[in-house]
Scaffold this motif. Sequence first.
Motif, short mmCIF file in Angstrom:
data_model
loop_
_atom_site.label_atom_id
_atom_site.label_comp_id
_atom_site.label_asym_id
_atom_site.label_seq_id
_atom_site.Cartn_x
_atom_site.Cartn_y
_atom_site.Cartn_z
N VAL A 33 12.01 27.48 -5.61
CA VAL A 33 11.05 26.43 -5.31
C VAL A 33 10.58 26.57 -3.86
CG1 VAL A 33 11.92 24.79 -7.01
CG2 VAL A 33 12.96 24.87 -4.76
N VAL A 34 9.39 26.04 -3.59
CA VAL A 34 8.83 26.07 -2.25
C VAL A 34 7.77 24.97 -2.14
CG1 VAL A 34 7.04 27.79 -2.83
CG2 VAL A 34 7.85 27.60 -0.48
N GLY A 35 7.59 24.40 -0.95
CA GLY A 35 6.53 23.43 -0.74
C GLY A 35 7.00 22.14 -0.12
N VAL A 42 10.23 19.33 -5.24
CA VAL A 42 10.80 20.64 -4.87
C VAL A 42 12.29 20.64 -5.18
CG1 VAL A 42 11.29 22.22 -2.95
CG2 VAL A 42 9.05 21.13 -3.13
N ASP A 43 12.98 19.64 -4.69
CA ASP A 43 14.43 19.51 -4.93
C ASP A 43 14.84 18.07 -4.65
OD1 ASP A 43 17.23 19.57 -4.88
OD2 ASP A 43 17.29 21.58 -4.02
N ASN A 51 9.69 19.77 4.15
CA ASN A 51 8.98 20.99 3.77
C ASN A 51 9.94 22.15 3.60
OD1 ASN A 51 6.17 20.13 3.82
ND2 ASN A 51 6.52 19.77 5.98
N CYS A 52 9.76 22.86 2.54
CA CYS A 52 10.50 24.09 2.27
C CYS A 52 9.46 25.21 2.39
CB CYS A 52 11.10 24.01 0.87
SG CYS A 52 11.96 25.49 0.37
N TYR A 53 9.46 25.91 3.53
CA TYR A 53 8.41 26.88 3.83
C TYR A 53 8.62 28.24 3.18
CZ TYR A 53 6.93 23.51 7.32
OH TYR A 53 6.49 22.38 7.95
#
Length: 91
Positions: A33-35, A42-43, A51-53
């Motif tokens: 996942v990302v975003g 995402v999670d 943010n998960c870049y």
Amino acid sequence: AKVASRLESKSILAIATGQNHSVCATAQGTTYVVGTNLHGCVDPNLAEGSNCYRPQLFESLSSVRVVQVSCGYDHTAALSSNGSVWTWGSN
């Protein structure tokens, strides 16, 4: 464009995008996942709005072999090889 290093050695089986997030399933059955984590899309274990870049392994499904993924505006779904459907994010 260079593929994110966590996915370089993976064969991507399926990918989906939502408004501000993406998910992919690898041929190995893992989910990344990302975003932006709106409503836990995402999670659910990450802080709201964080943010998960870079793609990260979705640990909650680490024991599930995922074969298909889908995203909505702020939710995510995964289909496992045994037919189970997993969803997270906004209901």
